[in-house]
Design a protein around this motif. Structure first.
Motif, PDB file in Angstrom:
ATOM      1  N   TYR A  55      71.572  36.552  63.096  1.00 39.53           N
ATOM      2  CA  TYR A  55      70.838  36.545  64.357  1.00 39.53           C
ATOM      3  C   TYR A  55      71.154  35.301  65.183  1.00 39.53           C
ATOM      4  O   TYR A  55      71.613  34.288  64.645  1.00 39.53           O
ATOM      5  CB  TYR A  55      69.331  36.587  64.080  1.00 39.53           C
ATOM      6  N   SER A  84      66.053  33.089  66.677  1.00 35.26           N
ATOM      7  CA  SER A  84      65.288  33.680  65.580  1.00 35.26           C
ATOM      8  C   SER A  84      64.887  32.622  64.549  1.00 35.26           C
ATOM      9  O   SER A  84      65.585  31.637  64.340  1.00 35.26           O
ATOM     10  CB  SER A  84      66.114  34.762  64.876  1.00 35.26           C
ATOM     11  N   ILE A 113      62.710  38.860  59.279  1.00 38.65           N
ATOM     12  CA  ILE A 113      64.140  38.616  59.443  1.00 38.65           C
ATOM     13  C   ILE A 113      64.848  38.685  58.094  1.00 38.65           C
ATOM     14  O   ILE A 113      65.928  39.275  57.958  1.00 38.65           O
ATOM     15  CB  ILE A 113      64.383  37.240  60.104  1.00 38.65           C
TER      16      ILE A 113
END
Length: 205
Positions: A147, A151, A158
């Protein structure tokens, strides 16, 4: 192996709180006599921590749901959320900035064509139950690079998506440390790790 150790979100918030108080007292030269803080974790422990950091403040009160008990805390909570939303709405992707300014974190004019990135700003509220956030997490993942820096990689949502959809990485460790690679045995270079042979490293002593 090479990842940064995750920082608890409460610890991040505590550090931000201490930083803001120091800014007000030291740089803005404003005297604080009373401090009201919404609790992060156990209130008593957090209150002791703040008193240790700021013994000059006469009264420090840390309470659960302080934003509902004290109008000033409620107002600060609203201000924080509005500021966060404005920051997010105007987000400029670091990955889309080019040149020296990007490397040094300097401001620069953003050219839409040059700063284009393969993902969008429709990330929603950031809560895992938000459909927009869920869609962004699923669509933004690059299977090799993960990402963008926007993030929080220690966020469980995640981590789950990376485990589910990203390429698997296997770290191969032959069990030798860097120090071990330079240790000598008898004969002097016998038993050294493969890296020393590949790099033509030989003992000189």
């Amino acid at each position: 192996m090479l990842s940064r150790p995750p920082t608890n979100l409460n610890v991040c918030a505590q550090q931000a709180t201490v930083g803001l108080i120091k800014l007000v007292m030291n740089e803005l030269q404003i005297t604080i006599s009373e401090l009201y803080v919404d609790a992060l974790g156990p209130p008593a422990a957090y209150q002791r921590y703040l008193k240790e950091c700021f013994p000059e403040i006469e009264k420090i009160s840390v309470e659960t749901k302080a934003d509902a008990k004290y109008k000033i805390v409620g107002a600060a909570s609203v201000a924080a959320k509005v500021t966060r939303d404005a920051w997010i709405d105007g987000w400029v992707w670091e990955e889309g900035r080019k040149g020296k300014a990007a490397a040094e974190g300097e401001a620069m004019e953003v050219d839409e064509e040059e700063s284009s990135v393969p993902w969008n700003n429709e990330f929603g509220s950031g809560y895992p139950s938000d459909p927009k956030t869920k869609a962004w997490v699923e669509s933004t993942l690059d299977p090799t690079f993960g990402y963008p820096s926007f993030s929080r990689f220690s966020w469980a949502t995640i981590k789950v998506q990376l485990d589910k959809s990203a390429h698997k990485v296997q770290w191969i460790d032959d069990g030798h440390t860097i120090a071990k690679a330079f240790e000598s045995t008898k004969p002097i270079d016998k038993g050294r790790c493969a890296a020393t042979k590949d790099l033509a490293i030989r003992s000189v002593g």
